[in-house]
Design a protein around this motif. Sequence first.
Motif, PDB file in Angstrom:
ATOM      1  N   THR A  98       0.784  -1.231   0.000  1.00 29.18           N
ATOM      2  CA  THR A  98       0.000   0.000   0.000  1.00 29.18           C
ATOM      3  C   THR A  98       0.820   1.286   0.000  1.00 29.18           C
ATOM      4  O   THR A  98       0.266   2.360  -0.195  1.00 29.18           O
ATOM      5  CB  THR A  98      -0.942   0.024   1.218  1.00 29.18           C
ATOM      6  OG1 THR A  98      -0.151  -0.092   2.416  1.00 29.18           O
ATOM      7  CG2 THR A  98      -1.942  -1.126   1.150  1.00 29.18           C
ATOM      8  N   MET A 178      -6.295   3.156  -5.768  1.00 27.05           N
ATOM      9  CA  MET A 178      -5.394   2.080  -5.361  1.00 27.05           C
ATOM     10  C   MET A 178      -5.951   0.702  -5.689  1.00 27.05           C
ATOM     11  O   MET A 178      -5.207  -0.215  -6.029  1.00 27.05           O
ATOM     12  CB  MET A 178      -5.100   2.173  -3.865  1.00 27.05           C
ATOM     13  CG  MET A 178      -4.040   1.194  -3.383  1.00 27.05           C
ATOM     14  SD  MET A 178      -2.392   1.531  -4.062  1.00 27.05           S
ATOM     15  CE  MET A 178      -1.867   2.873  -2.990  1.00 27.05           C
ATOM     16  N   ILE A 182      -5.630   0.982 -10.294  1.00 25.40           N
ATOM     17  CA  ILE A 182      -4.176   0.793 -10.349  1.00 25.40           C
ATOM     18  C   ILE A 182      -3.717   0.141 -11.653  1.00 25.40           C
ATOM     19  O   ILE A 182      -2.630   0.416 -12.154  1.00 25.40           O
ATOM     20  CB  ILE A 182      -3.679   0.000  -9.126  1.00 25.40           C
ATOM     21  CG1 ILE A 182      -2.162   0.165  -8.998  1.00 25.40           C
ATOM     22  CG2 ILE A 182      -4.120  -1.456  -9.176  1.00 25.40           C
ATOM     23  CD1 ILE A 182      -1.627  -0.241  -7.646  1.00 25.40           C
ATOM     24  N   VAL A 337       1.920   2.629  -7.452  1.00 17.59           N
ATOM     25  CA  VAL A 337       1.667   2.913  -6.033  1.00 17.59           C
ATOM     26  C   VAL A 337       2.304   4.233  -5.636  1.00 17.59           C
ATOM     27  O   VAL A 337       1.714   5.029  -4.890  1.00 17.59           O
ATOM     28  CB  VAL A 337       2.187   1.760  -5.157  1.00 17.59           C
ATOM     29  CG1 VAL A 337       2.108   2.123  -3.676  1.00 17.59           C
ATOM     30  CG2 VAL A 337       1.395   0.485  -5.426  1.00 17.59           C
TER      31      VAL A 337
END
Length: 356
Positions: A98, A178, A182, A337
Motif C-alpha cells: 500500500t 489504489m 491501479i 503505487v
Amino acid sequence: MTDEIRMGIIGPGVIAPSHAFAIDKAQGARLAAVCGRRLEPTAELADQYGAESVTDIAALLDAVDAVTLCTPSGAHLDIALEVIAAGKHLLIEKPLETTPERIDQIVAAARQQGIVLAGVFQSRFAPIARRLKGLVAAGLLGEIYSGSAYIKRYRPQSYYDSGGWRGTWDLDGGGCLMNQGIHLTDLLLWFMGEPESVIGSAETRGRDVEVETMAMGLIRYRSGARGVLEATTLAYPELPEYVEIVGARGTLIFNGNALQRLDLIDPTPEEEATKEELLQVSAELAAERERIIAAAPPGTAVPTVDMGHTPVVVDFVEAIREGRPPLVDGAEGRRAVALITALYESSRNNSQPVAL
C-alpha cells in the motif's frame, strides 16, 4: 527444483480462483497447495485442482517452489518477507503493497535472497496493449504532449461490506485509485514513463468507507508531457475506461484489451492497415467482455475466473527457469503505487504539488 514448478496460493479470497485457473493453464507449473485461515474456501479451491489444503504458511512453504500472494493489499508485507526468507519465488496480486516504503522492503529482501519477485499487472500482457506499446515507442505519435487515464467504475455499498478489509486505509491502501484504478495507472506509466510531480484531489462521497470514491490528479512527466488521472467507484453504469495519449502526429485511445481510437495526421497505408486490424480485434474482444459483465451483478469485482492472469503466471514461471527478471518486477510494480500515494498526499495538503 523439480521439473514442474510447484506453486502455492496464500489467501483463498475473491481473486484466488483466477490465480489457480492461470496456474493450471501455465505449462510447467502446478498448483501444489492453498493456504488460508478459513477452512471451507481453502479446501474448496485446493480440491478443485488436486492441491493440498493447509492453514499454516510454514506448511505451504515446505510444499512449494513459488508462491502467489492473494491476501488483502495491506497484509502483503509480513507474509512476503516470510516467503522470501524461505527462498521461495513470489508473485503478488496488485498492488504489491500500500506504500512505496513497504514495497521497498519487499524488493530489498527479494534482491538479497536472489528470488524472482513479480507483480500482477495483466494489462501489460494483453496483446493489443503490447502491440500499441511497440508502435508508440517506435514514434507512431511523434512527440508526446499528454497522457491521461480515466477509470469510472461502480461499486455499491454491498461490495465494501463484503469484506472487513475493503475500503480501509490499512488493508485496502486506498479506494478507486489504489484498488480499481491501479491497473490503468500502471498502463499509463508504462507508456508515458516516469512522473515528475502530481497535484491531487481525493474525497469520499456516496459510500460509508474510509477511502476515496472520487479522485483526480494533474500529472507532470519527466519528459515534459502533462496528463490527467481520474477515477471513481460511483459511476453507474460503469463507463469504458481508457488511456488517452496525444502527440504531434495524432491521438491514441485504448485500454488493456482494446484500441478505441487512433487518429493520425497523414497516416501511411501501413499505419491505416494496422489500425483497421487492431480495431477489428478490439471490437470482438470488447463484445465478449460486455457479455461477461452483463451476466454478472452490477459492481461485481471479478466477473469471470479468467481475469487475464495466465500470461502473468507464464512469464513468472519462465523468469524462474531462465534466471531473468519478470516483465513486471518489484521496481515496476512500485511505480503506480508511488504515483497514487503522492496524489493522496497532495490531496491531504490542500492540493499542493508533490514531487516523485
